[in-house]
Structure formats: structure tokens, C-alpha cells
Design an enzyme around this catalytic site. Structure first.
Site, PDB file in Angstrom:
ATOM      1  N   ALA A  66      -1.954   3.235   7.800  1.00  0.00           N
ATOM      2  CA  ALA A  66      -2.355   4.294   6.875  1.00  0.00           C
ATOM      3  C   ALA A  66      -1.721   3.976   5.529  1.00  0.00           C
ATOM      4  CB  ALA A  66      -1.877   5.646   7.399  1.00  0.00           C
ATOM      5  N   GLY A 111      -1.762   2.736  11.742  1.00  0.00           N
ATOM      6  CA  GLY A 111      -3.161   3.154  11.810  1.00  0.00           C
ATOM      7  C   GLY A 111      -4.121   1.992  12.053  1.00  0.00           C
ATOM      8  N   GLU A 114      -4.057   1.453  15.700  1.00  0.00           N
ATOM      9  CA  GLU A 114      -4.774   2.593  16.279  1.00  0.00           C
ATOM     10  C   GLU A 114      -6.289   2.447  16.101  1.00  0.00           C
ATOM     11  OE1 GLU A 114      -2.229   5.221  13.987  1.00  0.00           O
ATOM     12  OE2 GLU A 114      -1.629   6.255  15.824  1.00  0.00           O
ATOM     13  N   GLU A 134       5.660   3.302  12.761  1.00  0.00           N
ATOM     14  CA  GLU A 134       5.804   4.599  12.079  1.00  0.00           C
ATOM     15  C   GLU A 134       7.218   5.170  12.158  1.00  0.00           C
ATOM     16  OE1 GLU A 134       3.318   3.784  14.075  1.00  0.00           O
ATOM     17  OE2 GLU A 134       1.418   4.495  13.290  1.00  0.00           O
TER      18      GLU A 134
END
Ligand code: DAK
Length: 178
Positions: A66, A111, A114, A134
Site C-alpha cells: 500500500a 498489500g 495480499e 506491516e
């Protein structure tokens, strides 16, 4: 449809969707997530497209996570909105009728990992690097990683990757079933 943060190319029955923010190693900001969701919604309706390949622009990264520069100043409500948007797009990818393949051509972190895990199949280049770093930023995986990683590699290995922030190469990812 034209996108600012994606490239989309269709050849016969295969759509290739490329996350195209190479300057930030294809980091997913909200605008990119919204475009990805819209693009997948279009593909989902198509009777001609049978396969979707997701990849990243440039030679270095699939998706490095992200977009940290956007998240760093986000309020709780903005963070939640971003996570819900990502979850909607990733869930769409996971459940759409087409077969989906992540072509992991470099960093697939946070992300990005993911996103890859939301595809039916992951194919990794030799330079692929996977991880859920993270916790190093003081947050938890927020785009479904805690669930999808555990389903793929088992709870113990998922917790180890998430707690340690370790980055693993393509061979190790293959070995553990990622
Ligand atoms: N976001 C924004 N920019 C990024 C980025 C990212 N994730 N990753 C890389 N970049 C940018 C760098 O800042 C740099 O920009 P400039 O300095 O050139 O402007 C450019 O991409 C090139 O990166 P580097 O110069 O760092 O390249 P290196 O080869 O030296 O290193 C690297 C590559 C992938 C090891 C390094 O860039 C890196 O560690 N990147 C960060 C990886 C990371 O931590 N990803 C996970 C992000 S967190 C939520 C919960 C969680 C999340 C969201 C919501 N909720 C519950 C609401 C978070 C999810 C995440 O993904």
C-alpha cells in the site's frame, strides 16, 4: 476504458492488467485501488475474457505495498476507507468467474503480497520477493493478508512472516506453498 494507474491489454481471451506506478514500485494508493476495482468489475462482466493476469510495471516490483506516503497522514476513517476499497477489489479478484494469475515480477510486499494471494495462481519470477512487513510500520496487514496467508501456508508460517517482517525469495515462497 482509460486508466491513470493501470495498463490493460486484452489478447484473445486473456486480459493483462498491469499496476502502473513504477516510480513508487507500483505502490497501491486509493486512486489505483479504485481503478483496479473498476477494471475488474468490467472484466467480470465480459463473456469473452477467460483469464486475467495481474502484474506490475517495470523490472523491479510487482507491488511494493500500500502507498505508505498516503497512509502516513491518513485519519482512522481514511485508513478504514482505503482498506475497505482494497478488500472489495481483492475479493472481486478472488471470486470473479475468470481464472486469475499473479505474475509476480519482483517485490510483492504488504498489500502487494495480499494482491498476489487474492489470485487463483501465483507464478513468481526468480527476482520475486514476498513479505508482510506491516508490523515494522506499527500496523497489521489490512488487505486480507492475515487470512489468505494463513490459508496458503498455515497459521504458524503466516504468523512467523507477519511477526518477523521477514522477506522471502521465490524459492522459499515456493517451498512453503505461497
Ligand atoms: N509506498 C510508497 N512508496 C514506496 C513504497 C510504498 N509501499 N515502496 C517503495 N516506494 C517508493 C520509495 O519511497 C522510493 O521513492 P523515491 O524515494 O524514489 O521517491 C521508490 O519507491 C523506490 O524505492 P526504494 O528507493 O526504496 O527502492 P529500493 O530498491 O532501495 O528498496 C524496497 C525497495 C521494496 C525494499 C523498499 O522500497 C521498501 O521497503 N518499500 C516499502 C515496502 C513496505 O513496507 N511495504 C508494505 C507497506 S504497508 C491497513 C493496514 C495495513 C495497510 C493498509 C491499511 N488498515 C488496517 C487500514 C498496509 C499495507 C502495506 O502494504
Amino acid at each position: 476504458m482509460m486508466y491513470e494507474h493501470l495498463l490493460m491489454e486484452t489478447k484473445e481471451q486473456v486480459a493483462v492488467v498491469t499496476i502502473n506506478n513504477p516510480k513508487s514500485l507500483n505502490a497501491l494508493n486509493s486512486a489505483t485501488l479504485a481503478e483496479l476495482n473498476a477494471c475488474l468489475a468490467e472484466i467480470e462482466k465480459s463473456k469473452d475474457i477467460r483469464v486475467v493476469i495481474i502484474t506490475g510495471a517495470g523490472a523491479k516490483a510487482f507491488v511494493a505495498g500500500a502507498d505508505i506516503s498516503e497512509m502516513v497522514n491518513a485519519t482512522a476513517a481514511e485508513g478504514r476507507a482505503m482498506a475497505l476499497l482494497a478488500k472489495e477489489a481483492f475479493r472481486r479478484l478472488e471470486t470473479m468467474p475468470q481464472a486469475t494469475i499473479a505474475a509476480v515480477n519482483g517485490y510483492a510486499l504488504g498489500g502487494g503480497c495480499e494482491l498476489a494471494m487474492s489470485c487463483d495462481i501465483r507464478v513468481a519470477a526468480e527476482n520475486a520477493v514476498f513479505g508482510q512487513p506491516e508490523c515494522g510500520l506499527g500496523i497489521l496487514p489490512g488487505f486480507g493478508g492475515t487470512q489468505r496467508l494463513a490459508r496458503l501456508v498455515g497459521k504458524g508460517r503466516a504468523k512467523e512472516l507477519i511477526f518477523t517482517c521477514d522477506k522471502i525469495d521465490a524459492q522459499e515462497a515456493y517451498r512453503i506453498g505461497l
